[in-house]
Write a protein that holds these residues in place. Structure first.
Motif, short mmCIF file in Angstrom:
data_model
loop_
_atom_site.label_atom_id
_atom_site.label_comp_id
_atom_site.label_asym_id
_atom_site.label_seq_id
_atom_site.Cartn_x
_atom_site.Cartn_y
_atom_site.Cartn_z
N SER A 131 0.82 -1.21 0.00
CA SER A 131 0.00 0.00 0.00
C SER A 131 0.85 1.25 0.00
N SER A 132 2.10 1.13 0.42
CA SER A 132 3.02 2.27 0.49
C SER A 132 4.45 1.75 0.62
N THR A 133 5.39 2.55 0.20
CA THR A 133 6.81 2.20 0.39
C THR A 133 7.26 2.53 1.81
N LYS A 134 6.42 3.22 2.57
CA LYS A 134 6.82 3.74 3.88
C LYS A 134 7.37 2.67 4.82
N GLY A 141 15.79 0.79 4.35
CA GLY A 141 16.23 2.07 3.81
C GLY A 141 17.64 2.05 3.25
N ASN A 142 18.47 1.19 3.78
CA ASN A 142 19.86 1.09 3.30
C ASN A 142 20.01 0.16 2.10
N GLU A 143 18.92 -0.52 1.77
CA GLU A 143 18.94 -1.44 0.62
C GLU A 143 18.17 -0.78 -0.52
N GLY A 149 12.67 -1.62 -6.03
CA GLY A 149 11.85 -2.74 -6.49
C GLY A 149 10.41 -2.63 -6.01
N VAL A 150 10.22 -2.26 -4.75
CA VAL A 150 8.88 -2.10 -4.20
C VAL A 150 8.12 -0.99 -4.93
N ASP A 192 3.86 0.66 10.25
CA ASP A 192 4.44 1.88 9.71
C ASP A 192 3.57 2.48 8.60
N ILE A 193 3.00 1.62 7.79
CA ILE A 193 2.13 2.08 6.70
C ILE A 193 0.87 2.72 7.28
#
Length: 217
Positions: A131-134, A141-143, A149-150, A192-193
Protein backbone atom coordinates in the motif's frame (compact mmCIF):
# COMPACT_ATOMS: atom_id res chain seq x y z
CA UNK A 1 -22.42 -3.48 19.68
CA UNK A 2 -21.90 -7.11 18.77
CA UNK A 3 -18.88 -9.27 19.56
CA UNK A 4 -16.58 -9.95 16.63
CA UNK A 5 -14.66 -13.19 16.12
CA UNK A 6 -12.08 -13.28 13.31
CA UNK A 7 -10.78 -16.71 12.28
CA UNK A 8 -7.30 -16.07 10.89
CA UNK A 9 -4.75 -18.09 8.95
CA UNK A 10 -1.78 -17.63 11.23
CA UNK A 11 0.22 -15.60 13.72
CA UNK A 12 0.86 -12.67 11.37
CA UNK A 13 -2.83 -12.21 10.63
CA UNK A 14 -3.63 -12.58 14.32
CA UNK A 15 -1.18 -9.81 15.21
CA UNK A 16 -2.49 -7.65 12.38
CA UNK A 17 -6.00 -7.91 13.81
CA UNK A 18 -4.81 -7.14 17.34
CA UNK A 19 -2.42 -4.31 16.48
CA UNK A 20 -4.00 -2.53 13.48
CA UNK A 21 -7.54 -3.65 12.77
CA UNK A 22 -8.86 -3.75 16.35
CA UNK A 23 -7.78 -0.19 17.26
CA UNK A 24 -9.43 1.06 14.06
CA UNK A 25 -12.68 -0.78 14.84
CA UNK A 26 -12.51 0.51 18.42
CA UNK A 27 -12.95 4.02 17.00
CA UNK A 28 -16.38 2.91 15.75
CA UNK A 29 -17.37 1.60 19.18
CA UNK A 30 -16.54 -2.04 18.43
CA UNK A 31 -14.47 -3.24 21.39
CA UNK A 32 -14.99 -6.98 21.79
CA UNK A 33 -12.80 -8.30 18.96
CA UNK A 34 -11.15 -11.71 19.17
CA UNK A 35 -8.75 -13.17 16.62
CA UNK A 36 -8.34 -16.94 16.67
CA UNK A 37 -6.03 -19.04 14.53
CA UNK A 38 -7.48 -21.97 12.59
CA UNK A 39 -7.39 -25.19 14.60
CA UNK A 40 -5.52 -27.66 12.38
CA UNK A 41 -5.28 -30.55 14.85
CA UNK A 42 -5.38 -31.19 18.58
CA UNK A 43 -3.04 -28.71 20.20
CA UNK A 44 -2.03 -27.08 16.91
CA UNK A 45 -3.28 -23.90 15.26
CA UNK A 46 -2.43 -21.94 12.13
CA UNK A 47 -2.59 -22.53 8.39
CA UNK A 48 -5.42 -22.64 5.87
CA UNK A 49 -4.59 -26.09 4.52
CA UNK A 50 -7.99 -27.75 4.85
CA UNK A 51 -11.40 -26.10 4.46
CA UNK A 52 -12.91 -28.43 7.06
CA UNK A 53 -10.60 -26.98 9.72
CA UNK A 54 -11.85 -23.48 8.95
CA UNK A 55 -15.46 -24.62 8.77
CA UNK A 56 -15.25 -26.43 12.11
CA UNK A 57 -13.92 -23.32 13.86
CA UNK A 58 -16.57 -21.05 12.33
CA UNK A 59 -19.41 -23.44 13.21
CA UNK A 60 -18.07 -23.87 16.74
CA UNK A 61 -17.93 -20.12 17.34
CA UNK A 62 -21.43 -19.63 15.96
CA UNK A 63 -22.85 -22.43 18.11
CA UNK A 64 -21.15 -21.21 21.28
CA UNK A 65 -22.32 -17.62 20.81
CA UNK A 66 -25.70 -15.95 20.90
CA UNK A 67 -27.22 -13.66 18.31
CA UNK A 68 -25.05 -10.69 19.35
CA UNK A 69 -22.02 -12.00 17.48
CA UNK A 70 -20.39 -11.68 14.05
CA UNK A 71 -17.92 -14.33 12.86
CA UNK A 72 -15.64 -13.65 9.92
CA UNK A 73 -12.48 -15.03 8.29
CA UNK A 74 -9.13 -13.54 7.29
CA UNK A 75 -7.34 -16.09 5.09
CA UNK A 76 -5.25 -15.99 1.90
CA UNK A 77 -6.46 -16.83 -1.58
CA UNK A 78 -2.96 -18.00 -2.51
CA UNK A 79 -2.68 -21.77 -1.99
CA UNK A 80 -6.29 -21.96 -0.83
CA UNK A 81 -7.25 -25.62 -0.22
CA UNK A 82 -9.07 -27.35 -3.05
CA UNK A 83 -11.82 -28.72 -0.80
CA UNK A 84 -13.41 -25.28 -0.47
CA UNK A 85 -17.05 -25.61 -1.62
CA UNK A 86 -17.50 -25.65 -5.42
CA UNK A 87 -13.74 -25.20 -5.93
CA UNK A 88 -13.45 -26.97 -9.30
CA UNK A 89 -16.49 -25.30 -10.84
CA UNK A 90 -15.55 -21.78 -9.72
CA UNK A 91 -11.91 -22.21 -10.78
CA UNK A 92 -13.05 -23.29 -14.23
CA UNK A 93 -15.64 -20.57 -14.81
CA UNK A 94 -13.97 -17.47 -13.36
CA UNK A 95 -10.68 -15.63 -13.53
CA UNK A 96 -8.58 -15.62 -10.36
CA UNK A 97 -9.61 -12.04 -9.59
CA UNK A 98 -13.32 -12.75 -9.96
CA UNK A 99 -13.24 -16.17 -8.34
CA UNK A 100 -12.43 -14.84 -4.86
CA UNK A 101 -15.88 -13.32 -4.45
CA UNK A 102 -17.46 -16.51 -5.76
CA UNK A 103 -15.54 -18.60 -3.23
CA UNK A 104 -16.74 -16.30 -0.47
CA UNK A 105 -20.32 -16.78 -1.66
CA UNK A 106 -19.85 -20.56 -1.74
CA UNK A 107 -18.46 -20.58 1.80
CA UNK A 108 -21.30 -18.35 3.01
CA UNK A 109 -23.82 -20.72 1.45
CA UNK A 110 -22.14 -23.72 3.07
CA UNK A 111 -22.06 -22.14 6.56
CA UNK A 112 -25.59 -20.73 6.04
CA UNK A 113 -25.71 -18.31 8.95
CA UNK A 114 -26.51 -14.59 8.76
CA UNK A 115 -23.98 -13.91 11.52
CA UNK A 116 -21.12 -15.09 9.29
CA UNK A 117 -19.11 -12.85 6.93
CA UNK A 118 -16.49 -14.76 4.88
CA UNK A 119 -13.42 -12.87 3.70
CA UNK A 120 -10.51 -14.11 1.60
CA UNK A 121 -7.51 -11.80 1.17
CA UNK A 122 -6.48 -11.29 -2.45
CA UNK A 123 -3.87 -12.78 -3.03
CA UNK A 124 -2.25 -12.97 0.38
CA UNK A 125 -1.47 -10.90 3.47
CA UNK A 126 1.66 -9.35 1.90
CA UNK A 127 -0.48 -7.56 -0.68
CA UNK A 128 -1.45 -5.12 2.07
CA UNK A 129 2.22 -4.20 2.57
CA UNK A 130 2.40 -2.78 -0.96
CA UNK A 131 0.00 0.00 0.00
CA UNK A 132 3.02 2.27 0.49
CA UNK A 133 6.81 2.20 0.39
CA UNK A 134 6.82 3.74 3.88
CA UNK A 135 7.11 0.51 5.86
CA UNK A 136 9.79 -0.86 3.59
CA UNK A 137 11.76 2.40 3.80
CA UNK A 138 11.94 2.07 7.58
CA UNK A 139 13.44 -1.42 7.58
CA UNK A 140 15.20 -1.57 4.23
CA UNK A 141 16.23 2.07 3.81
CA UNK A 142 19.86 1.09 3.30
CA UNK A 143 18.94 -1.44 0.62
CA UNK A 144 18.22 0.81 -2.36
CA UNK A 145 17.33 -2.14 -4.56
CA UNK A 146 14.50 -3.09 -2.18
CA UNK A 147 12.90 0.37 -2.17
CA UNK A 148 13.38 0.69 -5.94
CA UNK A 149 11.85 -2.74 -6.49
CA UNK A 150 8.88 -2.10 -4.20
CA UNK A 151 8.20 1.24 -5.89
CA UNK A 152 8.27 -0.40 -9.32
CA UNK A 153 5.83 -3.13 -8.20
CA UNK A 154 3.43 -0.58 -6.70
CA UNK A 155 3.47 1.47 -9.92
CA UNK A 156 2.94 -1.63 -12.06
CA UNK A 157 -0.46 -2.52 -10.58
CA UNK A 158 -3.68 -0.54 -10.20
CA UNK A 159 -3.92 -1.58 -6.55
CA UNK A 160 -1.93 -3.90 -4.22
CA UNK A 161 -4.60 -6.62 -4.34
CA UNK A 162 -3.92 -7.11 -8.05
CA UNK A 163 -0.29 -8.04 -7.42
CA UNK A 164 0.23 -11.60 -8.58
CA UNK A 165 0.53 -12.48 -12.29
CA UNK A 166 3.60 -14.76 -12.25
CA UNK A 167 4.37 -14.25 -8.57
CA UNK A 168 2.34 -13.52 -5.43
CA UNK A 169 3.38 -10.57 -3.20
CA UNK A 170 5.46 -12.53 -0.67
CA UNK A 171 7.59 -14.10 -3.41
CA UNK A 172 8.28 -10.66 -4.85
CA UNK A 173 9.52 -9.38 -1.48
CA UNK A 174 11.78 -12.39 -1.07
CA UNK A 175 13.26 -11.76 -4.53
CA UNK A 176 14.19 -8.25 -3.44
CA UNK A 177 15.72 -9.21 -0.08
CA UNK A 178 16.70 -12.34 1.79
CA UNK A 179 16.00 -10.46 5.03
CA UNK A 180 12.24 -10.95 5.14
CA UNK A 181 10.27 -13.06 7.58
CA UNK A 182 6.47 -12.74 7.52
CA UNK A 183 6.06 -13.15 11.28
CA UNK A 184 8.95 -10.85 12.20
CA UNK A 185 8.51 -8.08 9.61
CA UNK A 186 4.94 -8.38 8.30
CA UNK A 187 3.17 -6.40 10.98
CA UNK A 188 6.00 -4.01 11.74
CA UNK A 189 5.86 -2.90 8.09
CA UNK A 190 2.05 -2.74 8.22
CA UNK A 191 2.17 -0.63 11.40
CA UNK A 192 4.44 1.88 9.71
CA UNK A 193 2.13 2.08 6.70
CA UNK A 194 -0.96 2.54 8.88
CA UNK A 195 -4.46 1.16 8.54
CA UNK A 196 -5.77 4.29 6.79
CA UNK A 197 -3.31 3.94 3.91
CA UNK A 198 -4.12 0.24 3.58
CA UNK A 199 -7.86 0.96 3.49
CA UNK A 200 -7.30 3.65 0.86
CA UNK A 201 -5.23 1.44 -1.43
CA UNK A 202 -6.89 -2.00 -1.02
CA UNK A 203 -10.56 -1.93 -2.16
CA UNK A 204 -11.57 -5.50 -1.23
CA UNK A 205 -10.04 -5.15 2.20
CA UNK A 206 -11.86 -1.83 2.68
CA UNK A 207 -15.22 -3.34 1.69
CA UNK A 208 -14.71 -6.13 4.24
CA UNK A 209 -13.85 -3.73 7.05
CA UNK A 210 -16.85 -1.52 6.25
CA UNK A 211 -19.09 -4.60 6.27
CA UNK A 212 -17.81 -5.58 9.70
CA UNK A 213 -18.57 -2.11 11.03
CA UNK A 214 -22.13 -2.26 9.69
CA UNK A 215 -22.71 -5.81 10.94
CA UNK A 216 -21.35 -5.14 14.43
CA UNK A 217 -23.54 -2.13 15.16
Amino acid sequence: MKRLFIVVEGQTEEEFVNELLSPYLNSFGIYDIRATKITTSKGYKGGFVNYEHLRNDVIRLLKQSGQDVVVTTFVDFFKMPKNVPDYANISKKFTKKNSVGEFEKAIAKDINDQRFVPYIQMHEFEALLFSSTKGFSTYYGNEKNVIKGVTKIIEEFSNPEDINSTQPPSYRIKELTTNYDKIVYGNTIALDIGIESILKKCPRFKIWVKELIVRCK
